[in-house]
Design an enzyme around this catalytic site. Structure first.
Site, mmCIF file in Angstrom:
data_model
loop_
_atom_site.group_PDB
_atom_site.id
_atom_site.type_symbol
_atom_site.label_atom_id
_atom_site.label_comp_id
_atom_site.label_asym_id
_atom_site.label_seq_id
_atom_site.Cartn_x
_atom_site.Cartn_y
_atom_site.Cartn_z
ATOM 1 N N GLY A 109 0.814 -1.218 0.000
ATOM 2 C CA GLY A 109 0.000 0.000 0.000
ATOM 3 C C GLY A 109 0.845 1.265 0.000
ATOM 4 O O GLY A 109 2.054 1.220 0.201
ATOM 5 N N ARG A 172 -0.046 -5.163 -5.321
ATOM 6 C CA ARG A 172 -0.024 -6.338 -4.447
ATOM 7 C C ARG A 172 0.057 -7.573 -5.323
ATOM 8 O O ARG A 172 -0.255 -7.541 -6.503
ATOM 9 C CB ARG A 172 -1.275 -6.360 -3.570
ATOM 10 C CG ARG A 172 -1.386 -5.135 -2.653
ATOM 11 C CD ARG A 172 -2.371 -5.352 -1.529
ATOM 12 N NE ARG A 172 -2.616 -4.127 -0.780
ATOM 13 C CZ ARG A 172 -1.897 -3.716 0.252
ATOM 14 N NH1 ARG A 172 -0.868 -4.429 0.666
ATOM 15 N NH2 ARG A 172 -2.185 -2.596 0.887
ATOM 16 N N GLY A 173 0.470 -8.680 -4.734
ATOM 17 C CA GLY A 173 0.548 -9.939 -5.488
ATOM 18 C C GLY A 173 1.698 -9.951 -6.490
ATOM 19 O O GLY A 173 2.621 -9.134 -6.398
ATOM 20 N N ASP A 228 0.697 1.878 8.785
ATOM 21 C CA ASP A 228 0.064 1.390 10.015
ATOM 22 C C ASP A 228 1.029 1.309 11.195
ATOM 23 O O ASP A 228 0.612 1.079 12.318
ATOM 24 C CB ASP A 228 -0.509 -0.022 9.796
ATOM 25 C CG ASP A 228 -1.633 -0.039 8.783
ATOM 26 O OD1 ASP A 228 -2.080 1.050 8.390
ATOM 27 O OD2 ASP A 228 -2.063 -1.137 8.396
ATOM 28 N N ARG A 273 -4.858 -2.245 9.795
ATOM 29 C CA ARG A 273 -5.376 -3.572 9.479
ATOM 30 C C ARG A 273 -5.326 -4.465 10.715
ATOM 31 O O ARG A 273 -6.335 -4.978 11.155
ATOM 32 C CB ARG A 273 -4.510 -4.152 8.372
ATOM 33 C CG ARG A 273 -5.087 -5.300 7.641
ATOM 34 C CD ARG A 273 -3.981 -5.951 6.837
ATOM 35 N NE ARG A 273 -3.678 -5.275 5.579
ATOM 36 C CZ ARG A 273 -4.364 -5.425 4.454
ATOM 37 N NH1 ARG A 273 -5.425 -6.200 4.428
ATOM 38 N NH2 ARG A 273 -4.002 -4.811 3.351
ATOM 39 N N ARG A 388 -2.970 8.522 3.756
ATOM 40 C CA ARG A 388 -1.750 7.822 3.324
ATOM 41 C C ARG A 388 -1.289 8.277 1.936
ATOM 42 O O ARG A 388 -0.205 7.904 1.492
ATOM 43 C CB ARG A 388 -1.941 6.309 3.377
ATOM 44 C CG ARG A 388 -2.833 5.734 2.314
ATOM 45 C CD ARG A 388 -2.768 4.208 2.281
ATOM 46 N NE ARG A 388 -3.024 3.764 0.925
ATOM 47 C CZ ARG A 388 -3.133 2.502 0.543
ATOM 48 N NH1 ARG A 388 -2.988 1.534 1.427
ATOM 49 N NH2 ARG A 388 -3.351 2.207 -0.706
HETATM 50 N N1 LIG Z 1 5.078 -14.666 2.180
HETATM 51 C C1 LIG Z 1 5.383 -13.991 1.079
HETATM 52 N N2 LIG Z 1 6.318 -14.448 0.257
HETATM 53 C C2 LIG Z 1 6.642 -13.761 -0.849
HETATM 54 N N3 LIG Z 1 6.061 -12.617 -1.216
HETATM 55 C C3 LIG Z 1 5.113 -12.107 -0.435
HETATM 56 C C4 LIG Z 1 4.711 -12.758 0.754
HETATM 57 N N4 LIG Z 1 3.739 -12.022 1.322
HETATM 58 C C5 LIG Z 1 3.533 -10.969 0.494
HETATM 59 N N5 LIG Z 1 4.359 -11.016 -0.552
HETATM 60 C C6 LIG Z 1 4.433 -10.067 -1.666
HETATM 61 O O1 LIG Z 1 4.824 -8.786 -1.197
HETATM 62 C C7 LIG Z 1 4.160 -7.755 -1.895
HETATM 63 C C8 LIG Z 1 3.469 -6.811 -0.943
HETATM 64 O O2 LIG Z 1 2.723 -7.527 0.060
HETATM 65 P P1 LIG Z 1 1.436 -6.908 0.760
HETATM 66 O O3 LIG Z 1 0.438 -6.574 -0.272
HETATM 67 O O4 LIG Z 1 1.032 -7.805 1.846
HETATM 68 O O5 LIG Z 1 1.901 -5.497 1.292
HETATM 69 P P2 LIG Z 1 2.934 -5.116 2.425
HETATM 70 O O6 LIG Z 1 4.305 -5.168 1.891
HETATM 71 O O7 LIG Z 1 2.670 -5.927 3.637
HETATM 72 O O8 LIG Z 1 2.581 -3.585 2.647
HETATM 73 P P3 LIG Z 1 1.341 -2.985 3.439
HETATM 74 O O9 LIG Z 1 0.618 -4.101 4.089
HETATM 75 O O10 LIG Z 1 1.938 -2.040 4.400
HETATM 76 O O11 LIG Z 1 0.554 -2.270 2.431
HETATM 77 C C9 LIG Z 1 3.189 -8.436 -2.837
HETATM 78 O O12 LIG Z 1 3.773 -8.427 -4.114
HETATM 79 C C10 LIG Z 1 3.064 -9.825 -2.266
HETATM 80 O O13 LIG Z 1 2.789 -10.764 -3.266
HETATM 81 O O1 LIG Z 2 -6.564 -0.709 -0.522
HETATM 82 P P1 LIG Z 2 -5.183 -1.245 -0.380
HETATM 83 O O2 LIG Z 2 -4.213 -0.614 -1.311
HETATM 84 O O3 LIG Z 2 -5.136 -2.715 -0.395
HETATM 85 O O4 LIG Z 2 -4.649 -0.765 1.039
HETATM 86 C C1 LIG Z 2 -5.350 -0.867 2.238
HETATM 87 C C2 LIG Z 2 -4.443 -1.365 3.323
HETATM 88 O O5 LIG Z 2 -3.163 -0.806 3.268
HETATM 89 C C3 LIG Z 2 -2.745 -0.411 4.564
HETATM 90 O O6 LIG Z 2 -2.764 0.978 4.591
HETATM 91 C C4 LIG Z 2 -1.326 -0.839 4.850
HETATM 92 O O7 LIG Z 2 -1.242 -2.193 4.985
HETATM 93 C C5 LIG Z 2 -3.773 -1.003 5.520
HETATM 94 O O8 LIG Z 2 -4.012 -0.247 6.646
HETATM 95 C C6 LIG Z 2 -4.975 -1.081 4.649
HETATM 96 O O9 LIG Z 2 -5.837 -2.126 5.042
HETATM 97 MG MG LIG Z 3 1.188 -5.704 5.298
#
Ligand SMILES: Nc1ncnc2c1ncn2[C@@H]1O[C@H](COP(=O)(O)OP(=O)(O)OP(=O)(O)O)[C@@H](O)[C@H]1O
Ligand SMILES: O=P(O)(O)OC[C@H]1O[C@](O)(CO)[C@@H](O)[C@@H]1O
Ligand SMILES: [Mg+2]
Length: 788
Positions: A109, A172-173, A228, A273, A388
């Site tokens: 995010g 994401r992903g 967060d 979250r 954000r």
């Molecule tokens: N266990 C894992 N192994 C490899 N890649 C991962 C794993 N978990 C998440 N990722 C990858 O990391 C990237 C970001 O993950 P995610 O969407 O959970 O956001 P984040 O980095 O936790 O940030 P935020 O939650 O603060 O927005 C994505 O491309 C996701 O596929």
């Molecule tokens: O809508 P998106 O981009 O998935 O982001 C929402 C999430 O990103 C965050 O800001 C960071 O993980 C969470 O608080 C919130 O749930």
């Molecule tokens: Mg996260």
């Protein structure tokens, strides 16, 4: 023996503590590539750095994770104390910098400051290490194998720190390990900087492992990002303070709406979250919130001790109420269908139901059921993406820079698979696998570790849903959000006898003194006199100085607010200068003996060409002087030059009359001549003399009193609360003649006489000043004409 600790005990326990430190192993490229060559650090030759002893960091320089220590020995750490390698430049590096190809990616995010981190990685690699091959990976992890990298340079990223979001885009992903590492390899990247949250860091661990398995000469660094603040070990994540500031504004709006209605409820949903940090901190700094709901504290609606009963009482008492809810709160109570139970986002995170919308409708149903026919309003505000998607504030901006530069220094030194981040206020390198699993939950207990703020437990909030308590409610802590001091303040008038007589005759037995170094010198005398008279009166000092010139404590309250406002003045100066032909924006800031406001505002703004502070004598004419420098800048940029002068700067240069030489204020401080007005006129004279007939403008801004007369921002507001509460706790415990203040992020009691004498001045020989000069290339004013 004081407080149950005797001296010999102290020495024994301390030496025991020091002997049991465990240094957290950091991976290094030479773990699997033992024959790598080393190179001297180019900072050694950089004209803006003057590396002195202690400038370069050694592997033996460490940061302790837990710096709280119990001298009585009752609470000994269960094992050795964890230590991490200190971040910073090393004397030898493991890259030939002309061969570095760096890649930067942002995932997850958005978060305020993302663009600043990218910008500072680019500028840092370029300016500090001379790297020219720097690339941005578009759209998160998938971008490694789906898109062509984008070439980045300082010119392109120049203004990125002023814009929210990520210029590289995120997603994401899309995590395909093999494809990602193949792409890194085939594109010849040998440094990879990964900016993201917990999910991203779990991905970074896998990338690092794969690179190690393939024995590739590629350094991997993570920069932890989460609005967060849910990442553990580090003190806090970047963008968090900016988000809290914005959240507080949403709460203010909710409060105004609620107050302006009959039985009005302001309901504000904030991000969070799995943790409620944004909600908790904005609640604490706003003080307008009646109830704060966070994921860490289950809540319920109906019955005794429930939310509805609580709101009923609040509405009866105040006519309105404000509720803040973090998005992850109440997920157990919201009814969901089977499909909703399984829903996941592209990264595999559970998709939450909207607690705000649900709560709004529950509140309405409840009111209609229990109070039919009575007026009622819920004003619902959902600012989640607004808080954000904004640019980082001054504090976060600077923090992003330090994070980025720390990461660069670590990678250059051959470290890999690590994350850079502050631990107890000092920057460290932490193994990425540790950060990927470490969570930071909103703290209930003081003992939760460095990232849980001391004295900040949910008891400070207004309701806490203890299931067995008949009275979960507390009085709200309300105060008008005004600047200044409602008590009024004055300089001078210190008459020790009269003051202590008055304290005695009025029967005060606790005295809280809020002020700067002069005030603290007075407090020392008051304390000594009280002790001599053997009075049962405790004295606590609370250090105040907008200039941040008090030593020992981490920083003084109000300073960050002032820097934020100063940065706005600099922005205005920059806009004015850039809009004129040969324009100079001249901004004067506060700083009698120390240029911290000027320095920090300069660093966070990045629009300043030259920053003049009392610690660094400057001169106008000749080689290396201000005029020559400004002439070059005007020639080069055609327009914009902003000079910041901290008010104490240049006092030696300004001609003063005999009367002016001796002038003192009521407290005995020397009265300064106005360096801004003087410089304004000197600049004009210089231009008319050297460039007759050519257009020229100086736009002079003096916001000095504006930046200190405003209310504290959210961060400072909360800091003030912690200072005040710490002082109260100390006085109640019988301590006296002390000052409360943070040392490395933890609140301590410090003898007032030490604080009264301790100075905090800008060290023009350290990293920060060198870095400022390397960014704006301003003169060091070390070689005056005539001197060698
Ligand atoms: N266990 C894992 N192994 C490899 N890649 C991962 C794993 N978990 C998440 N990722 C990858 O990391 C990237 C970001 O993950 P995610 O969407 O959970 O956001 P984040 O980095 O936790 O940030 P935020 O939650 O603060 O927005 C994505 O491309 C996701 O596929
Ligand atoms: O809508 P998106 O981009 O998935 O982001 C929402 C999430 O990103 C965050 O800001 C960071 O993980 C969470 O608080 C919130 O749930
Ligand atoms: Mg996260």
């Amino acid at each position: 023996m004081a407080g149950g600790v005797d001296e010999s005990d102290t020495r024994r326990t301390l030496s025991d503590g020091i002997s049991s430190v465990k240094l957290q192993k950091l991976s290094h490229l030479t773990d699997y590539l033992p024959d790598l060559s080393t190179f001297p650090n180019p900072l050694d030759e950089n004209p803006f750095y003057h590396p002195s002893a202690g400038f370069f960091i050694w592997p033996t320089d460490v940061i302790l994770r837990d710096i709280l220590h119990d001298l009585s020995g009752t609470f000994q750490p269960s094992g050795p104390r964890l230590a991490y390698h200190r971040a910073g430049p090393r004397k030898k590096i493991f890259y030939n910098t002309s061969r570095v190809r760096a890649a930067i990616v942002t995932c997850g995010g958005l978060c305020p400051g993302l663009n600043t981190v990218i910008r500072e990685l680019v500028v840092g690699l370029w300016e500090l290490y001379g790297v020219r091959e720097i690339f941005g990976i578009k759209s998160g992890y998938r971008g490694f194998y789906s898109f062509d990298p984008v070439r980045l340079d300082p010119k392109l990223v120049k203004h990125w720190h002023k814009v929210g979001g990520t210029a590289l885009e995120t997603s994401r992903g899309g995590f395909d390990l093999k494809k990602i590492v193949d792409a890194i390899e085939s594109r010849g990247f040998n440094q990879v900087y990964i900016i993201g949250g917990d999910g991203t860091m779990r991905g970074a661990v896998k990338i690092f492992d794969e690179i190690r398995d393939r024995k590739l000469n590629i350094g991997v660094a993570g920069i932890p990002k989460t609005v967060d603040n849910d990442i553990g070990i580090i003190d806090r994540s970047f963008g968090f303070q900016t988000a809290v500031e914005a959240a507080q504004q949403a709460i203010s709006a909710g409060h105004v709406e609620a107050e302006s209605a009959v039985n009005g409820i302001g309901l504000v949903k904030l991000m969070g979250r799995s943790t409620g940090h944004i909600a908790l901190h904005s609640t604490l700094s706003s003080r307008d919130v009646d109830c704060c709901l966070i994921p860490e504290n289950d809540f319920y609606l109906e019955g005794e001790g429930g939310l509805l009963e609580f709101l009923d009482q609040r509405l009866k008492k105040n006519g309105h109420a404000v509720v803040v809810v973090a998005e992850g709160a109440g997920q157990e109570v919201i009814p969901r269908n089977e499909a909703q139970k399984e829903e996941r986002d592209e990264s595999g995170n559970p998709v939450f139901l909207d607690v705000g919308v649900w709560l709004k409708s529950e509140l309405k149903n409840w009111w209609v059921r229990d109070h039919p026919g009575e007026l009622f309003t819920v004003k619902y505000i959902d600012p989640t993406y607004m808080i954000r998607a904004i640019p980082a504030n001054a504090t976060d901006n600077l923090y992003c820079t330090l994070l980025a530069h720390s990461a660069i220094h670590g990678v250059m030194a051959g470290y890999t698979g690590f994350v850079s981040g502050p631990i107890n206020g000092n920057y460290a390198y932490i193994p990425v696998e540790e950060v990927a699993v470490a969570q930071n939950k909103a703290g209930f207990l003081l003992s939760q570790g460095a990232s849980a703020m001391p004295y900040l437990d949910l008891g400070m909030l207004n309701c806490s849903f203890p299931k067995n308590s008949s009275d979960p409610l507390r009085l709200p802590l309300r105060s008008p959000l005004l600047g200044g001091t409602a008590l009024e303040t004055a300089r001078g008038g210190f008459d020790l006898e009269k003051i202590v007589d008055a304290i005695e005759s009025r029967g005060f037995n606790q005295v809280y003194v809020i002020g700067g170094d002069g005030t603290m010198r007075g407090a020392v005398k008051i304390f000594n006199e009280i002790r001599d008279r053997k009075l049962n009166v405790a004295v606590a000092g609370i250090p105040k100085t907008v200039d941040n010139d008090i030593g020992i404590i981490d920083r003084s309250f109000g300073f960050q607010t002032a820097v934020e406002a100063a940065q706005e003045a600099i922005n205005a100066g920059h806009v004015e200068a850039a809009s004129a032909v040969n324009g100079i924006g001249l901004v004067k800031l506060m700083g009698r003996n120390a240029g911290h406001i000027a320095l920090h505002a300069t660093m966070s703004s990045r629009d300043v060409d030259c920053c003049l502070i009392p610690e660094n004598d400057f001169y106008l004419e000749g080689e290396g002087g201000l005029f020559r420098f400004l002439e070059d800048r005007i020639k080069r940029n055609g327009h914009a030059v902003v000079v910041v002068a901290a008010e104490g700067a240049g006092q030696e240069l300004i001609p003063r009359s005999e009367a002016e030489k001796g002038e003192k204020d009521e407290s005995g401080n020397q009265v300064f001549l106005d360096v801004g007005v003087w410089l304004n006129s000197e600049l004009k004279k210089w231009w008319a003399r050297d460039h007759p007939g050519e257009l020229f403008t100086v736009k002079y801004i003096d916001p000095t009193y504006m930046i200190r007369a405003i209310p504290a921002n959210a961060t400072d507001n909360e800091y003030c609360t912690l200072l005040a509460h710490s002082a109260i706790h100390g006085v109640m415990a019988g301590y006296t003649g002390f000052v409360s203040g943070p040392i490395n992020g933890n609140y301590a009691y410090i003898p007032v006489e030490k604080v009264a004498l301790a100075k905090n001045r800008v060290n023009v020989r350290d990293h920060t000043w060198a870095w400022l000069r390397s960014v704006n290339n301003q003169p060091d004013f070390l070689t005056r004409p005539g001197s060698v």
